[in-house]
Each structure stands twice: as structure tokens, then as C-alpha cells.
Design a protein around this motif. Structure first.
Motif, PDB file in Angstrom:
ATOM      1  N   ILE A  13       0.864  -1.183   0.000  1.00 27.55           N
ATOM      2  CA  ILE A  13       0.000   0.000   0.000  1.00 27.55           C
ATOM      3  C   ILE A  13       0.899   1.231   0.000  1.00 27.55           C
ATOM      4  CG2 ILE A  13      -0.364  -0.564   2.455  1.00 27.55           C
ATOM      5  CD1 ILE A  13      -2.826   1.151   2.435  1.00 27.55           C
ATOM      6  N   THR A  14       0.589   2.175  -0.866  1.00 28.52           N
ATOM      7  CA  THR A  14       1.477   3.336  -1.046  1.00 28.52           C
ATOM      8  C   THR A  14       0.646   4.610  -1.249  1.00 28.52           C
ATOM      9  OG1 THR A  14       1.582   3.540  -3.457  1.00 28.52           O
ATOM     10  CG2 THR A  14       2.913   1.800  -2.494  1.00 28.52           C
ATOM     11  N   THR A  15       1.390   5.707  -1.315  1.00 27.01           N
ATOM     12  CA  THR A  15       0.860   6.983  -1.798  1.00 27.01           C
ATOM     13  C   THR A  15      -0.354   7.495  -1.000  1.00 27.01           C
ATOM     14  OG1 THR A  15       1.366   6.065  -3.995  1.00 27.01           O
ATOM     15  CG2 THR A  15       0.447   8.281  -3.928  1.00 27.01           C
ATOM     16  N   PRO A  16      -0.165   7.787   0.274  1.00 25.75           N
ATOM     17  CA  PRO A  16      -1.277   8.355   1.048  1.00 25.75           C
ATOM     18  C   PRO A  16      -1.585   9.767   0.577  1.00 25.75           C
ATOM     19  CG  PRO A  16       0.754   8.442   2.338  1.00 25.75           C
ATOM     20  CD  PRO A  16       1.086   7.695   1.061  1.00 25.75           C
ATOM     21  N   VAL A  17      -2.847  10.037   0.239  1.00 21.25           N
ATOM     22  CA  VAL A  17      -3.202  11.414  -0.148  1.00 21.25           C
ATOM     23  C   VAL A  17      -4.426  11.882   0.644  1.00 21.25           C
ATOM     24  CG1 VAL A  17      -2.341  11.089  -2.501  1.00 21.25           C
ATOM     25  CG2 VAL A  17      -4.770  10.883  -2.059  1.00 21.25           C
ATOM     26  N   THR A  18      -4.426  13.181   0.895  1.00 24.97           N
ATOM     27  CA  THR A  18      -5.558  13.821   1.563  1.00 24.97           C
ATOM     28  C   THR A  18      -5.890  15.090   0.803  1.00 24.97           C
ATOM     29  OG1 THR A  18      -4.867  12.979   3.718  1.00 24.97           O
ATOM     30  CG2 THR A  18      -6.332  14.901   3.719  1.00 24.97           C
ATOM     31  N   ALA A  44       2.132   9.009  -7.321  1.00 22.69           N
ATOM     32  CA  ALA A  44       2.737   7.732  -7.710  1.00 22.69           C
ATOM     33  C   ALA A  44       3.596   7.872  -8.967  1.00 22.69           C
ATOM     34  CB  ALA A  44       1.637   6.693  -7.934  1.00 22.69           C
ATOM     35  N   GLY A  45       3.638   9.090  -9.520  1.00 23.51           N
ATOM     36  CA  GLY A  45       4.437   9.311 -10.716  1.00 23.51           C
ATOM     37  C   GLY A  45       3.892   8.595 -11.939  1.00 23.51           C
ATOM     38  N   LEU A  46       2.586   8.394 -12.001  1.00 27.22           N
ATOM     39  CA  LEU A  46       1.999   7.741 -13.177  1.00 27.22           C
ATOM     40  C   LEU A  46       1.956   8.727 -14.338  1.00 27.22           C
ATOM     41  CD1 LEU A  46      -1.053   5.953 -11.474  1.00 27.22           C
ATOM     42  CD2 LEU A  46       1.268   5.059 -11.832  1.00 27.22           C
ATOM     43  N   ALA A  47       2.158   8.200 -15.527  1.00 27.64           N
ATOM     44  CA  ALA A  47       2.096   9.056 -16.713  1.00 27.64           C
ATOM     45  C   ALA A  47       0.694   9.619 -16.871  1.00 27.64           C
ATOM     46  CB  ALA A  47       2.484   8.261 -17.958  1.00 27.64           C
ATOM     47  N   SER A  48      -0.306   8.820 -16.507  1.00 19.97           N
ATOM     48  CA  SER A  48      -1.681   9.274 -16.575  1.00 19.97           C
ATOM     49  C   SER A  48      -2.470   8.546 -15.494  1.00 19.97           C
ATOM     50  CB  SER A  48      -2.279   8.939 -17.946  1.00 19.97           C
ATOM     51  OG  SER A  48      -3.694   8.901 -17.859  1.00 19.97           O
ATOM     52  N   HIS A  49      -3.538   9.195 -14.999  1.00 16.20           N
ATOM     53  CA  HIS A  49      -4.374   8.502 -14.008  1.00 16.20           C
ATOM     54  C   HIS A  49      -5.050   7.285 -14.644  1.00 16.20           C
ATOM     55  CE1 HIS A  49      -7.390  11.075 -15.997  1.00 16.20           C
ATOM     56  NE2 HIS A  49      -8.296  10.242 -15.544  1.00 16.20           N
ATOM     57  N   LEU A 234       8.364   4.147  -5.020  1.00 17.74           N
ATOM     58  CA  LEU A 234       7.414   4.606  -4.003  1.00 17.74           C
ATOM     59  C   LEU A 234       7.704   3.960  -2.651  1.00 17.74           C
ATOM     60  CD1 LEU A 234       4.134   4.247  -6.109  1.00 17.74           C
ATOM     61  CD2 LEU A 234       5.409   6.353  -5.604  1.00 17.74           C
ATOM     62  N   ALA A 235       7.637   4.793  -1.602  1.00 15.97           N
ATOM     63  CA  ALA A 235       7.693   4.241  -0.252  1.00 15.97           C
ATOM     64  C   ALA A 235       6.379   3.490  -0.013  1.00 15.97           C
ATOM     65  CB  ALA A 235       7.857   5.361   0.770  1.00 15.97           C
ATOM     66  N   PHE A 236       6.484   2.358   0.676  1.00 11.89           N
ATOM     67  CA  PHE A 236       5.275   1.546   0.825  1.00 11.89           C
ATOM     68  C   PHE A 236       5.249   0.833   2.169  1.00 11.89           C
ATOM     69  CE2 PHE A 236       8.484  -1.114  -1.250  1.00 11.89           C
ATOM     70  CZ  PHE A 236       8.476  -2.257  -0.453  1.00 11.89           C
TER      71      PHE A 236
END
Lengths: 393, 414
Positions: A13-18, A44-49, A234-236
Motif C-alpha cells: 500500500i502506497t501513496t497516502p493522499v488527503t 505515484a508518478g503515473l504518466a496518466s491517471h 514509491l515508499a510503501f
């Protein structure tokens, strides 16, 4: 007895967002949810969602849309969607479902999002329409909502265990201390025990600072395979154990324990750890006595002994039992179903060293518990997950 | 904690009359099983016909065996208080204006735990007596009262919201020539009515019962003719602001079968007296009742119709009269929904043939004035919506509930 569940090997599990909360919002749930999705893709550094191929969504305020309608709204084309409007159980349920999908190859990157709006009358409408049993059997009895329902339980919990308002207050004061180090928390003023004890009664023994403030907001996180996280840099954290139970201990005449006790041994057996090993705990804090039910149900103390446990510990992020280190819903705000995601996102931040001024020192193992859906006289859902810090090596 | 319900102080004309509010009216269809029981003053709970499990709230399906055969069954109105609180700042204005509002969790003797309105003087662990009542929205709710007989429930303002007790209220009896009027006056006085106005139709005719009311405090005799627009308008203008309970005694009994020559005109007259008369009065007076639904502690509370059970199945030999009662019954159900906007109850009493002199030739049993009067006071003090008076009505109701077609054939052959 059912066979022990298999582990969630290789799932992280990664990328906590608020999306920072606001008391009220003129925007719709899709707006809040979409912003969380954008943050997840960016984080997450994705090229696209559109690389997100799984979407697990939790919301009370998205009507008439469910997760499916929102895929078109957001231009997603996932091969897995799930809609889990389970309130305080939404996050635990989302994480468990996403983890199995990733583990079995049904999806690669699953976004678990809770997004909620809050209009001036949203809360009352929510009370009115929460459930059929609530409409038929709770709302007509003073329209007090969960405050009244939980007051009935809290009063009996106090009478049975000897818990005092000071015990509840201690938890609330610690949460506010933590919240003052969380820029996303809606509560910005310090809270003293005297403030807590002097607050006006809402439905005794529930007083003002025992109640969460409904608000708008969104939280989310990504579930993927460990190698995907590593490839993205990603840190996870690893998901090492998880349980859910609905309508547990239905025979109890009044709810003085949640359903955790049914499955708690499974939880720790899956994770191969004991309660003492946990470094940071986030319970579902719709009311402070519910945190105490979780301390008991999840084995941090024996049933009925949470009052002594509370008196023996400090619950600030720098205390002996770091608890609800973001400030919890009681100090951050309750954005509907995001109230469950709040804990997952916070523990993920703690385990990945992203908690800033409220960072728990050496936090390697975290526990998040969920609770909720007070359908008639009791909360029906209870669950928990254990997360373990992942290493990039 | 509670105080006796004293006669309210004289209204301050400078103070705005509070508008009526009601508690939530939304219910599932299944929950209206409770409405039916509460309307008739029964304490009943949903019970599975297949396995006998009693459950709550009302479900579509039994949680024990998943049978869909759920029916209301008489239940023990007994329980124990598990926990209690009071809502100090409820979400809805109806409750907030009346806060604190006491709520309890009760372990019922028959099994389920229930959330209930709670009398303020019940301690946790104490035995309670349960009531199934209709609230100001006309919806069924549970009320937990102390089990001890000494407690006067009228001391609890929340209980008073659920009943339409005549205590301290001003009552209109629409037709004082109705044979039961002396008994009704006596019963209402005994129940604490503050004022009883007796409407006398065709005031130019002697009203020979007038001396019966001499010296009874609060009784006032005045002209009122429900078949006259002017008379009804005059009453509403003069007394609309000071009438809290209406007892509609309109009746006109004339025999006649459908195919019998010469029965059309009497049927029209009965329709005029029994159906259109009360409708006329409702048009003039009901808006005032609705508007005064929260006008102080003895606010407008109820409209009571003395109907015949033959509104539901016609009495042989009395087709026009039965039809007029059926029309009045239909009007009453429409009026009920409108009155509920102000939290005002519409109560229908259903009796068999009465001691009305025009039923002279009818074979007993017949319903006397005292029985009607007792029924009125019972329905008001308990907040009922429907009450069958006397063995004929009660028996016919049972038969109708079981098989209305059988009743139709049987009445047709009698």
C-alpha cells in the motif's frame, strides 16, 4: 472453525493522499473524489491517471453515482471497480478487496478513495436516510442521530467498566495535541481536559468534544504489487493481516464490545505479531469510548479494562501508546466514509516517514481499525488491518 | 423531575402563536404494521409465523429462519431499561423545541431490544411498561413508562404529545340533539375538559335537554347547524381560536332499502347531515385546528367522529344511512391526513346500532350513550385513531378483517 485466510503476500500500500477538509463544500462528491484521484496519480508518478486499473470507492454523498458512473466522469477504464459505502468500515474493506484483486492479478494498480461533500443540510439528510431501521426506529426518537445511539451504549459502558469522562477526555486531549501538528486538521485550537469536561451536554454522557464535526474531504491510497511500487520508487507498507466482521455478537443485549473479538486471533496470526509489537495505532474514533472498545477488542488490554489502560498510557504521537496521530476524526473532522480512510492514510504516512512534525519515532508496525454503520441500536461493522513498513532494498 | 399538568395560563395576546411542527413521518411499508396496532391501542410486535421469533424493527423477513410470514402478534407490554440518555440538541426543530428529549434502550420481555421514548422517571435496570402510541406525525412509536401504577403519565409533556387528553381543553359537540350528548358531557367533565360547547341545530325548535346542563361549569349552549354555511362560518369566526377538540355527533337515522320507493330524498338528507355537514364544518374550522396544533400545552388536539361500523359494511334496511356513513368515513380519512399537518388527531369511533330513538325497532344489543362517551374519552386519553364500540361493531370488525366478502353475503341474506 473456518480455515485461516491466506496472507497478502507481495501486496503493498502506497501513496497516502488527503484533499484538505473543509467544514462545508458547494462542490459535489465527484469533485472531491476526482481531486484525490489526481493526487494519487501525481504522487505515484503515473504518466496518466488512466494507468489505474482498479477503483474501489467509498462515499455516502455520491448519489446518484456509484463507482461505475464515476469511471466515465474521471475518464478511467478500470478492470475492477467496487463500491463500498461502509462508513467507518470503508477503508478496511477497500484495502482487503483491493489487496486480493492485486494479489490474484485481477488488477495492477488499485486506487482506494473516499470522497465526500458536505452541504449545510447534508448531515440531517444523512440521519434521515441512513438506513431503513434508522428511519423506522431511530430517527423518530428525538432525531438525535448517532449521538443518542452512542450515548445509550457509552452510559452503560461507563456503568459496567468504571470508565469516566476524564478517561474519554484524556484520549480527546491527546488527539487534539496530535492534530495541532497536522495542517489538514480542521480543529486548530488546543483542547485542555477542563475544556473537555466543561463542554455542553449533547446527549449525556456524550458532550460536545465527544462528537466529530461532519465535513467535506477526500482521502485515498494505492494498492499494488511490491515490485510495481519499487519500480515507481514509491515508499510503501505491506499489508500483513486483515479482518472484517459484520453484526458480530448480535446476541449481546447492548453493544459493549465490537465484533473484533470474533476474529482478533486471526488478525495477529496472519501478521505473525502480537499487540505489544505495534508501534502506532489508529482506531475509529467516532466517539472516544469506541476507541476504548477497540483497545479491548484488539487485545491491547483485556475486556473491560480499557479505563485502566487509558490511565496507564499517554496517547500523543510522542507518548507511550501513539494513537490517532493525525488527530483522528475528533480533531481532523469526519468527512463521511473518509473517516475510515483517515486512519489508513495516517498510519501509511507514519510507516513511510511522511508524518512530519507528528512522526512517531521508529514506527515500523501499525494497526488501523474500522468500526461503523449504526443501523439500529449498535455499530454493525468492525475490522482491522496490520501494516508493516516496507524496505526499498 | 415531572410536575402535574396544571391548567395553562391565559394566553398572552402579544406572543406569537407557535406554528405546529411534527416529528419525522417517513416509514417503511412494513413498519405500518405498527401503525395499525397503535391506531387501535394494541401492544403488538412482529412475529414470525413459521418459527415464532419476535423481532424489531419490523422486517420483511424473519432474521431467524428467513420466512416471509411476518404478522403482528399481541405481545407483553413489559421490559427492562438497559440504558438511557436525553437529546439536548436534536437535529429536528420539533424535538429541539421540546428538548431535552428522553430516550431509552429497552430489553423487551418478548426478546428484542428497542429504542423508545422514555418517561423521565425510569432508572436503568427498572421494569418498564411499554406503550405503542401514535406521535404528532401520526406514526407509531414506542414509549417506555414506569411500571408502577402511581405515576401519572400526563406529567410528562412528551406523553401529552401522543395523546389528545381532554384535560384543560375546550370541546365542541357539534350536535347536542344527539341522544348521547348528556353522557358525553358528563364523561368529558370527569376527564377535565375546561369548556364544552353544545351546538344546537334548528335552534328555533325547543331544546328540551337544556336543563340537564344547568349548573355544570363550562358548558355553553349555542346555535350550530352543520347544514348551514352561515351557521358554520359564524361558529368558526367566534370560536375557531378557542376550540381544541371537536366531537362530531352528526347523525340522522332513517330506514330504507335501495330499491324501496321514496328512499332517495331521505338518503340525500342523510348524506347532507352525516357527510356534507361535517365536511362543511371541517372546511371552516380545520384550518384553525391545524394552525393551533402547537398553541401551548393544551393546543388543538383532535377531531372525533361518531361513525357507524356500517360505514364499512351496510346495515340491511338502512342503505342510505350506511352510505352516508361510508361517505363520512371516506371524508374522515382525507381529513386525517390534512389535520396531521398540525399534529391534530382524527379519531373514528365505530359503533353498531345505538339507542338513537330512530333505531326503535332494532333488536338489541344496542350501544348506549354511556358506552359512546366512554369510548370518546378512552380514544382521546389514549390517543387512538380507531375504536369499535359495543359487541356488534367488534364482532363485525373481526369478520371484516377475516373475510369482507363473507360479511357482504351474510348481511345480504339477513
Amino acid at each position: 472453525m473456518a480455515a485461516a485466510p491466506k496472507g497478502y503476500d507481495g501486496v503493498v500500500i502506497t501513496t497516502p493522499v488527503t484533499v484538505p477538509y473543509t467544514r462545508y463544500s458547494p462542490e459535489g462528491a465527484a469533485w472531491w473524489t476526482g481531486r484525490a484521484l489526481a493526487e494519487l496519480a501525481r504522487g505515484a508518478g503515473l504518466a496518466s491517471h488512466r494507468e489505474i486499473d482498479g477503483f474501489v470507492y467509498s462515499s455516502f454523498s455520491s448519489a446518484p453515482d456509484s463507482a461505475v458512473g464515476l469511471t466515465q466522469h474521471f475518464g478511467l477504464s478500470p478492470r475492477l471497480v467496487d463500491f463500498v459505502p461502509l462508513g467507518g468500515m470503508g477503508a478496511v474493506a477497500s484495502l482487503r478487496r483491493a489487496a486480493r484483486a492485486v494479489q490474484m492479478g485481477d488488477a495492477e494498480i488499485v486506487a482506494c478513495v473516499a470522497g465526500e461533500t458536505n452541504g449545510i443540510h447534508s448531515f440531517r439528510h444523512g440521519l434521515e436516510n441512513f438506513s431503513r431501521f434508522s428511519q423506522d426506529g431511530v430517527y423518530p426518537y428525538s432525531s438525535g442521530g448517532p449521538n443518542v445511539s452512542f450515548a445509550l451504549m457509552a452510559a452503560q459502558y461507563m456503568a459496567t467498566t468504571g470508565a469516566t469522562r476524564e478517561d474519554f477526555g484524556k484520549l480527546c486531549v491527546a488527539m487534539r495535541y496530535n492534530a495541532l501538528r497536522n495542517p489538514n486538521a480542521l480543529m486548530k485550537k488546543p483542547l485542555s481536559l477542563d475544556d473537555y469536561l466543561g463542554a455542553r451536554p449533547i446527549a449525556p454522557p456524550i458532550h460536545l468534544f465527544d462528537c466529530v464535526q461532519p465535513c467535506a474531504g477526500a482521502d485515498g491510497f494505492l494498492v499494488m504489487r511490491e515490485e510495481t511500487a519499487k519500480a515507481q520508487g514509491l515508499a510503501f507498507a505491506r499489508l500483513t493481516g486483515g479482518i472484517e466482521r459484520y453484526n458480530g455478537f448480535a446476541e449481546d443485549p447492548i453493544q459493549l464490545r465490537g465484533g473484533w473479538g470474533v476474529d482478533v486471533d486471526t488478525l495477529y496470526a496472519m501478521a505473525g505479531v502480537r499487540p505489544d509489537d505495534i508501534d502506532v495505532v489508529n482506531t475509529y474514533d467516532d466517539y472516544p469510548f469506541v476507541c476504548m472498545l477497540q483497545f479491548e477488542g484488539l487485545g491491547f488490554c483485556a475486556p473491560g479494562e480499557a479505563p485502566e489502560f487509558v490511565r496507564a498510557h499517554e496517547f500523543t504521537f510522542d507518548g507511550s501508546f501513539p494513537h490517532n496521530t493525525s488527530g483522528g476524526q475528533l480533531s481532523v473532522g469526519q468527512a463521511g466514509c473518509a473517516g475510515g480512510h483517515l486512519g489508513v492514510v495516517e498510519v501509511l504516512r507514519q510507516l513511510t516517514g511522511q508524518a512530519g512534525p507528528r512522526q512517531v519515532k521508529d514506527a515500523k508496525l501499525g494497526l488501523v481499525s474500522g468500526f461503523g454503520m449504526i443501523n439500529y441500536d449498535r455499530g454493525l461493522g468492525s475490522g482491522a488491518v496490520i501494516l508493516e513498513q516496507g524496505s526499498m532494498a | 423531575m415531572t410536575t402535574p399538568f396544571e391548567r395553562p395560563k391565559r394566553k398572552d395576546p402579544l406572543v406569537r402563536t407557535e406554528l405546529p411542527l411534527t416529528p419525522p413521518g417517513g416509514r417503511s411499508r412494513a413498519a405500518h404494521l405498527l401503525t395499525r396496532a397503535a391506531a387501535r391501542g394494541q401492544f403488538a410486535l412482529p412475529r414470525c409465523r413459521a418459527c415464532g421469533t419476535v423481532h424489531f424493527p419490523v422486517r420483511d423477513i424473519c432474521p431467524n429462519c428467513l420466512s416471509t410470514e411476518i404478522a403482528m402478534a399481541p405481545a407483553a407490554a413489559a421490559g427492562t431499561l438497559l440504558s438511557r440518555t436525553q437529546a439536548e440538541v436534536p437535529a429536528l426543530p420539533y424535538f429541539r423545541e421540546r428538548a431535552p428529549w428522553h430516550v431509552g434502550l429497552v430489553q423487551l420481555a418478548d426478546g428484542p431490544q428497542v429504542i423508545a421514548h422514555l418517561h423521565p422517571e425510569v432508572a436503568v435496570g427498572a421494569a418498564v411498561r411499554m406503550h405503542l402510541k401514535l406521535d404528532k406525525a401520526g406514526q407509531a412509536v414506542l414509549y417506555a413508562a414506569p411500571k408502577t401504577a402511581e405515576v401519572d403519565l400526563m406529567t410528562d409533556p412528551k406523553w401529552r404529545e401522543m395523546v389528545a387528553h381532554p384535560l384543560h381543553r375546550r370541546v365542541l359537540i357539534t350536535d347536542a340533539r344527539h341522544f348521547a350528548t348528556p353522557a358525553i358531557v358528563k364523561a368529558l367533565k370527569a376527564a377535565g375538559a375546561r369548556k364544552i360547547r353544545l351546538g344546537v341545530p334548528e335552534a328555533w325548535k325547543p331544546f328540551r335537554e337544556a336543563p340537564l346542563y344547568d349548573g355544570i361549569e363550562g358548558v355553553e349552549i349555542l346555535p350550530l347547524d352543520l347544514t348551514s354555511d352561515r351557521s358554520v362560518f359564524d361558529y368558526a369566526s367566534d370560536y375557531g381560536g378557542t376550540t381544541e377538540i371537536v366531537i362530531n355527533t352528526a347523525d340522522r337515522v332513517r330506514a330504507g332499502q335501495t330499491l324501496q320507493p321514496g328512499t332517495l330524498l331521505p338518503a340525500q338528507e342523510m348524506m347532507e347531515h352525516i357527510a356534507f355537514g361535517p365536511m362543511r364544518l371541517a372546511q371552516a374550522l380545520a384550518p384553525a385546528l391545524i394552525g393551533r396544533g402547537a398553541d401551548g400545552p393544551a393546543a388543538a388536539a383532535a377531531w372525533v367522529n361518531l361513525l357507524s361500523i356500517h360505514a364499512l359494511a351496510p346495515l340491511p334496511g338502512h342503505m342510505g344511512w350506511s352510505a352516508a356513513h361510508a361517505a363520512a368515513h371516506a371524508f374522515s380519512q382525507g381529513l386525517r391526513a390534512e389535520l396531521l399537518q398540525g399534529g391534530v388527531k382524527l379519531i373514528n369511533l365505530y359503533s353498531g346500532p345505538t339507542e338513537d330513538p330512530w333505531f326503535q325497532t332494532m333488536i338489541p344489543p344496542k350501544v348506549n350513550g354511556a358506552a359512546l362517551a366512554r369510548g370518546i374519552v378512552k380514544a382521546l386519553t389514549e390517543g387512538l385513531e380507531e375504536l369499535d364500540i359495543g359487541p356488534v361493531a367488534q364482532e363485525l370488525r373481526e369478520r371484516l378483517d377475516a373475510n369482507p366478502k363473507a360479511v357482504e353475503r351474510e348481511l345480504g341474506q339477513s
